[in-house]
Design a protein around this motif. Structure first.
Motif, PDB file in Angstrom:
ATOM      1  N   MET A   1      45.597  73.460  46.944  1.00  0.00           N
ATOM      2  CA  MET A   1      44.184  73.611  47.248  1.00  0.00           C
ATOM      3  C   MET A   1      43.436  74.251  46.076  1.00  0.00           C
ATOM      4  N   LYS A   2      44.051  75.239  45.442  1.00  0.00           N
ATOM      5  CA  LYS A   2      43.410  75.905  44.312  1.00  0.00           C
ATOM      6  C   LYS A   2      43.233  74.955  43.135  1.00  0.00           C
ATOM      7  N   LYS A   4      42.703  71.709  43.320  1.00  0.00           N
ATOM      8  CA  LYS A   4      41.571  70.817  43.642  1.00  0.00           C
ATOM      9  C   LYS A   4      40.239  71.503  43.332  1.00  0.00           C
ATOM     10  N   ILE A   5      40.136  72.763  43.700  1.00  0.00           N
ATOM     11  CA  ILE A   5      38.905  73.512  43.431  1.00  0.00           C
ATOM     12  C   ILE A   5      38.717  73.679  41.927  1.00  0.00           C
ATOM     13  N   THR A   7      39.862  71.683  39.521  1.00  0.00           N
ATOM     14  CA  THR A   7      39.470  70.405  38.915  1.00  0.00           C
ATOM     15  C   THR A   7      38.015  70.073  39.220  1.00  0.00           C
ATOM     16  N   PHE A   8      37.584  70.395  40.440  1.00  0.00           N
ATOM     17  CA  PHE A   8      36.188  70.163  40.805  1.00  0.00           C
ATOM     18  C   PHE A   8      35.259  71.003  39.927  1.00  0.00           C
ATOM     19  N   LEU A  67      36.253  63.709  37.511  1.00  0.00           N
ATOM     20  CA  LEU A  67      37.003  64.245  38.644  1.00  0.00           C
ATOM     21  C   LEU A  67      38.211  63.368  38.973  1.00  0.00           C
ATOM     22  N   LYS A  68      38.041  62.067  38.975  1.00  0.00           N
ATOM     23  CA  LYS A  68      39.160  61.157  39.230  1.00  0.00           C
ATOM     24  C   LYS A  68      40.198  61.247  38.111  1.00  0.00           C
ATOM     25  N   ASP A  71      42.166  64.405  38.710  1.00  0.00           N
ATOM     26  CA  ASP A  71      43.017  64.209  39.889  1.00  0.00           C
ATOM     27  C   ASP A  71      44.242  63.362  39.549  1.00  0.00           C
ATOM     28  N   ILE A  74      46.876  65.399  37.729  1.00  0.00           N
ATOM     29  CA  ILE A  74      47.607  66.326  38.597  1.00  0.00           C
ATOM     30  C   ILE A  74      48.735  65.618  39.339  1.00  0.00           C
ATOM     31  N   LYS A  75      48.499  64.399  39.741  1.00  0.00           N
ATOM     32  CA  LYS A  75      49.500  63.672  40.534  1.00  0.00           C
ATOM     33  C   LYS A  75      50.666  63.220  39.712  1.00  0.00           C
TER      34      LYS A  75
END
Length: 75
Positions: A1-2, A4-5, A7-8, A67-68, A71, A74-75
């Protein structure tokens, strides 16, 4: 969760920096919407409004792409 925040927020910071560069005169990037406005002969909105709308739309698309990209890293 951290992550995602993070990266946003990182994407948002990058877009805000680019957006600031777009609006600080003289910006060579604003020649593109200026040319589009005069080439199409748009009379519904004023020139400066069209340039601002174009810059905001470009910033939104850039934000989504960055953003994409983060993301996918990260994956």
């Amino acid at each position: 969760m951290k992550i995602k925040i993070f990266t946003f927020l990182l994407s948002l910071v990058i877009v805000i920096i680019i957006w600031w560069l777009l609006f600080v005169p003289p910006s060579i990037f604003n020649y593109l919407p200026y040319s589009i406005y005069h080439e199409l002969g748009i009379k519904i909105v004023e020139e400066y409004q069209f340039i601002i709308i174009f810059d905001l739309m470009f910033s939104f698309v850039l934000f989504i792409l960055i953003l994409k990209f983060f993301d996918s890293l990260i994956k």
